[in-house]
Each structure stands twice: as C-alpha cells, then as structure tokens.
Write a protein that holds these residues in place. Sequence first.
Motif, PDB file in Angstrom:
ATOM      1  N   GLN A   1      -4.390  15.467  -8.099  1.00 10.75           N
ATOM      2  CA  GLN A   1      -4.221  15.589  -6.653  1.00 10.75           C
ATOM      3  C   GLN A   1      -5.213  14.709  -5.907  1.00 10.75           C
ATOM      4  O   GLN A   1      -4.858  14.079  -4.900  1.00 10.75           O
ATOM      5  CB  GLN A   1      -4.348  17.045  -6.227  1.00 10.75           C
ATOM      6  N   ASP A   2      -6.447  14.651  -6.393  1.00  7.71           N
ATOM      7  CA  ASP A   2      -7.452  13.782  -5.761  1.00  7.71           C
ATOM      8  C   ASP A   2      -7.056  12.313  -5.879  1.00  7.71           C
ATOM      9  O   ASP A   2      -7.200  11.542  -4.921  1.00  7.71           O
ATOM     10  CB  ASP A   2      -8.828  14.007  -6.394  1.00  7.71           C
ATOM     11  N   ALA A   3      -6.547  11.909  -7.044  1.00  9.27           N
ATOM     12  CA  ALA A   3      -6.117  10.523  -7.243  1.00  9.27           C
ATOM     13  C   ALA A   3      -4.951  10.189  -6.316  1.00  9.27           C
ATOM     14  O   ALA A   3      -4.907   9.099  -5.728  1.00  9.27           O
ATOM     15  CB  ALA A   3      -5.725  10.297  -8.699  1.00  9.27           C
ATOM     16  N   SER A   4      -4.018  11.132  -6.162  1.00  5.97           N
ATOM     17  CA  SER A   4      -2.877  10.915  -5.271  1.00  5.97           C
ATOM     18  C   SER A   4      -3.340  10.770  -3.825  1.00  5.97           C
ATOM     19  O   SER A   4      -2.880   9.874  -3.104  1.00  5.97           O
ATOM     20  CB  SER A   4      -1.898  12.077  -5.387  1.00  5.97           C
ATOM     21  N   LYS A   5      -4.250  11.623  -3.420  1.00  2.00           N
ATOM     22  CA  LYS A   5      -4.772  11.553  -2.049  1.00  2.00           C
ATOM     23  C   LYS A   5      -5.488  10.229  -1.812  1.00  2.00           C
ATOM     24  O   LYS A   5      -5.313   9.585  -0.774  1.00  2.00           O
ATOM     25  CB  LYS A   5      -5.724  12.723  -1.803  1.00  2.00           C
ATOM     26  N   GLU A   6      -6.268   9.800  -2.789  1.00  5.77           N
ATOM     27  CA  GLU A   6      -7.011   8.549  -2.661  1.00  5.77           C
ATOM     28  C   GLU A   6      -6.061   7.353  -2.562  1.00  5.77           C
ATOM     29  O   GLU A   6      -6.245   6.475  -1.717  1.00  5.77           O
ATOM     30  CB  GLU A   6      -7.934   8.377  -3.865  1.00  5.77           C
ATOM     31  N   LYS A   7      -5.023   7.339  -3.414  1.00  5.41           N
ATOM     32  CA  LYS A   7      -4.041   6.247  -3.367  1.00  5.41           C
ATOM     33  C   LYS A   7      -3.300   6.230  -2.030  1.00  5.41           C
ATOM     34  O   LYS A   7      -3.047   5.176  -1.467  1.00  5.41           O
ATOM     35  CB  LYS A   7      -3.031   6.385  -4.507  1.00  5.41           C
ATOM     36  N   THR A   8      -2.956   7.413  -1.525  1.00  4.44           N
ATOM     37  CA  THR A   8      -2.262   7.492  -0.241  1.00  4.44           C
ATOM     38  C   THR A   8      -3.140   6.973   0.889  1.00  4.44           C
ATOM     39  O   THR A   8      -2.677   6.216   1.747  1.00  4.44           O
ATOM     40  CB  THR A   8      -1.828   8.943   0.046  1.00  4.44           C
ATOM     41  N   GLU A   9      -4.410   7.353   0.877  1.00  5.51           N
ATOM     42  CA  GLU A   9      -5.335   6.865   1.904  1.00  5.51           C
ATOM     43  C   GLU A   9      -5.515   5.357   1.809  1.00  5.51           C
ATOM     44  O   GLU A   9      -5.591   4.662   2.829  1.00  5.51           O
ATOM     45  CB  GLU A   9      -6.678   7.577   1.777  1.00  5.51           C
ATOM     46  N   GLN A  10      -5.568   4.828   0.575  1.00  5.93           N
ATOM     47  CA  GLN A  10      -5.696   3.384   0.394  1.00  5.93           C
ATOM     48  C   GLN A  10      -4.454   2.660   0.907  1.00  5.93           C
ATOM     49  O   GLN A  10      -4.559   1.567   1.480  1.00  5.93           O
ATOM     50  CB  GLN A  10      -5.943   3.045  -1.078  1.00  5.93           C
ATOM     51  N   LEU A  11      -3.294   3.265   0.708  1.00  3.38           N
ATOM     52  CA  LEU A  11      -2.062   2.664   1.221  1.00  3.38           C
ATOM     53  C   LEU A  11      -2.062   2.646   2.748  1.00  3.38           C
ATOM     54  O   LEU A  11      -1.712   1.644   3.373  1.00  3.38           O
ATOM     55  CB  LEU A  11      -0.842   3.443   0.713  1.00  3.38           C
ATOM     56  N   LEU A  12      -2.502   3.738   3.345  1.00  4.04           N
ATOM     57  CA  LEU A  12      -2.521   3.821   4.809  1.00  4.04           C
ATOM     58  C   LEU A  12      -3.521   2.860   5.443  1.00  4.04           C
ATOM     59  O   LEU A  12      -3.300   2.382   6.553  1.00  4.04           O
ATOM     60  CB  LEU A  12      -2.824   5.252   5.243  1.00  4.04           C
ATOM     61  N   THR A  13      -4.621   2.587   4.750  1.00  6.38           N
ATOM     62  CA  THR A  13      -5.621   1.670   5.293  1.00  6.38           C
ATOM     63  C   THR A  13      -5.355   0.220   4.903  1.00  6.38           C
ATOM     64  O   THR A  13      -6.083  -0.673   5.330  1.00  6.38           O
ATOM     65  CB  THR A  13      -7.038   2.063   4.818  1.00  6.38           C
ATOM     66  N   GLY A  14      -4.313  -0.021   4.102  1.00  5.49           N
ATOM     67  CA  GLY A  14      -3.958  -1.383   3.726  1.00  5.49           C
ATOM     68  C   GLY A  14      -4.703  -1.913   2.518  1.00  5.49           C
ATOM     69  O   GLY A  14      -4.609  -3.093   2.214  1.00  5.49           O
ATOM     70  N   GLU A  15      -5.454  -1.072   1.835  1.00  2.00           N
ATOM     71  CA  GLU A  15      -6.204  -1.515   0.664  1.00  2.00           C
ATOM     72  C   GLU A  15      -5.302  -1.693  -0.555  1.00  2.00           C
ATOM     73  O   GLU A  15      -5.648  -2.420  -1.475  1.00  2.00           O
ATOM     74  CB  GLU A  15      -7.319  -0.518   0.335  1.00  2.00           C
ATOM     75  N   VAL A  16      -4.164  -1.003  -0.579  1.00  2.00           N
ATOM     76  CA  VAL A  16      -3.239  -1.078  -1.704  1.00  2.00           C
ATOM     77  C   VAL A  16      -1.895  -1.573  -1.179  1.00  2.00           C
ATOM     78  O   VAL A  16      -1.376  -1.065  -0.176  1.00  2.00           O
ATOM     79  CB  VAL A  16      -3.064   0.321  -2.363  1.00  2.00           C
ATOM     80  N   ASP A  17      -1.346  -2.579  -1.868  1.00  2.00           N
ATOM     81  CA  ASP A  17      -0.044  -3.103  -1.466  1.00  2.00           C
ATOM     82  C   ASP A  17       1.080  -2.571  -2.340  1.00  2.00           C
ATOM     83  O   ASP A  17       2.245  -2.627  -1.961  1.00  2.00           O
ATOM     84  CB  ASP A  17      -0.047  -4.636  -1.556  1.00  2.00           C
ATOM     85  N   ASN A  18       0.743  -2.061  -3.514  1.00  2.00           N
ATOM     86  CA  ASN A  18       1.745  -1.615  -4.472  1.00  2.00           C
ATOM     87  C   ASN A  18       2.136  -0.164  -4.187  1.00  2.00           C
ATOM     88  O   ASN A  18       1.436   0.770  -4.562  1.00  2.00           O
ATOM     89  CB  ASN A  18       1.216  -1.768  -5.892  1.00  2.00           C
ATOM     90  N   LEU A  19       3.271  -0.004  -3.549  1.00  2.00           N
ATOM     91  CA  LEU A  19       3.761   1.321  -3.188  1.00  2.00           C
ATOM     92  C   LEU A  19       4.134   2.141  -4.420  1.00  2.00           C
ATOM     93  O   LEU A  19       4.003   3.368  -4.422  1.00  2.00           O
ATOM     94  CB  LEU A  19       4.975   1.179  -2.258  1.00  2.00           C
ATOM     95  N   HIS A  20       4.523   1.472  -5.497  1.00  2.00           N
ATOM     96  CA  HIS A  20       4.909   2.164  -6.714  1.00  2.00           C
ATOM     97  C   HIS A  20       3.750   2.979  -7.290  1.00  2.00           C
ATOM     98  O   HIS A  20       3.941   4.105  -7.759  1.00  2.00           O
ATOM     99  CB  HIS A  20       5.412   1.163  -7.762  1.00  2.00           C
ATOM    100  N   ASP A  21       2.552   2.418  -7.265  1.00  2.00           N
ATOM    101  CA  ASP A  21       1.387   3.145  -7.787  1.00  2.00           C
ATOM    102  C   ASP A  21       1.127   4.422  -6.996  1.00  2.00           C
ATOM    103  O   ASP A  21       0.736   5.448  -7.553  1.00  2.00           O
ATOM    104  CB  ASP A  21       0.139   2.263  -7.758  1.00  2.00           C
ATOM    105  N   VAL A  22       1.346   4.356  -5.701  1.00  2.00           N
ATOM    106  CA  VAL A  22       1.140   5.522  -4.843  1.00  2.00           C
ATOM    107  C   VAL A  22       2.155   6.606  -5.182  1.00  2.00           C
ATOM    108  O   VAL A  22       1.800   7.779  -5.326  1.00  2.00           O
ATOM    109  CB  VAL A  22       1.224   5.131  -3.347  1.00  2.00           C
ATOM    110  N   PHE A  23       3.417   6.198  -5.350  1.00  2.00           N
ATOM    111  CA  PHE A  23       4.454   7.177  -5.700  1.00  2.00           C
ATOM    112  C   PHE A  23       4.220   7.767  -7.086  1.00  2.00           C
ATOM    113  O   PHE A  23       4.433   8.961  -7.299  1.00  2.00           O
ATOM    114  CB  PHE A  23       5.842   6.544  -5.633  1.00  2.00           C
ATOM    115  N   ILE A  24       3.785   6.944  -8.026  1.00  2.00           N
ATOM    116  CA  ILE A  24       3.526   7.437  -9.379  1.00  2.00           C
ATOM    117  C   ILE A  24       2.392   8.456  -9.359  1.00  2.00           C
ATOM    118  O   ILE A  24       2.482   9.523  -9.973  1.00  2.00           O
ATOM    119  CB  ILE A  24       3.228   6.269 -10.342  1.00  2.00           C
ATOM    120  N   ALA A  25       1.316   8.160  -8.633  1.00  2.00           N
ATOM    121  CA  ALA A  25       0.198   9.098  -8.537  1.00  2.00           C
ATOM    122  C   ALA A  25       0.640  10.395  -7.867  1.00  2.00           C
ATOM    123  O   ALA A  25       0.246  11.489  -8.293  1.00  2.00           O
ATOM    124  CB  ALA A  25      -0.959   8.471  -7.760  1.00  2.00           C
TER     125      ALA A  25
END
Length: 101
Positions: A47-71
């Motif tokens: 859950q912490d990893a998923s939250k972190e990936k989601t926050e990174q997606l929202l701030t633009g730090e992560v471009d790969n949406l697939h990783d966010v969905f997988i987490a």
Amino acid sequence: MALSPLSPRASKSSTDPGQSEQVRTDEAQNSFGNMLNEALQNVQNHQDASKEKTEQLLTGEVDNLHDVFIASEKAGVALQATVEVRDKVIDAYDSVMRMTL
C-alpha cells in the motif's frame, strides 16, 4: 510474501508431558502470530509503494502509468487476500465454537 516450508521441530525432553505440550502450543502461537504480523507488514508495504507511485505520477516524477497501475493492483490483491484469510479464520473459529464435546 513467500511461504517457507514447514520443518519438524526437535522435541524438547521434559519429565512433565503437560509442560512439553504447553511449550509446543506457545511456539505455535508465536509462530502463527509472527506469520500474521509479516503478512500484514507485507500488505502495508504494498500500500505504501502504491501511494508513493501515485504521488510520483501526480507530481510528474513518473511517466510510466503502467507501473502505477501494477503497484495499485498489487496492493489491492494483497489486501483482498488478507481479508479472505481473516474471513476463513473467523469461520474456522465459529465452527470450533459450535462443536459439542
């Protein structure tokens, strides 16, 4: 969470069979408690990893949406499995409590 195979425990010699059985019961309770704690910690980590990936997606730090969905899916599956195990434990407890001796 990886499950390790069960291994036979060395029996403790004791003059009192009741004491030996109590030791085995205590070991089983501690082992089961540790296993549950590890499983819950695993769910929390997902859950912490998923939250972190989601926050990174929202701030633009992560471009790969697939990783966010997988987490997110890993966290969801881990939580769902934990709830299923809890339900099975409660059902087993209820069955034992309904038994007549």
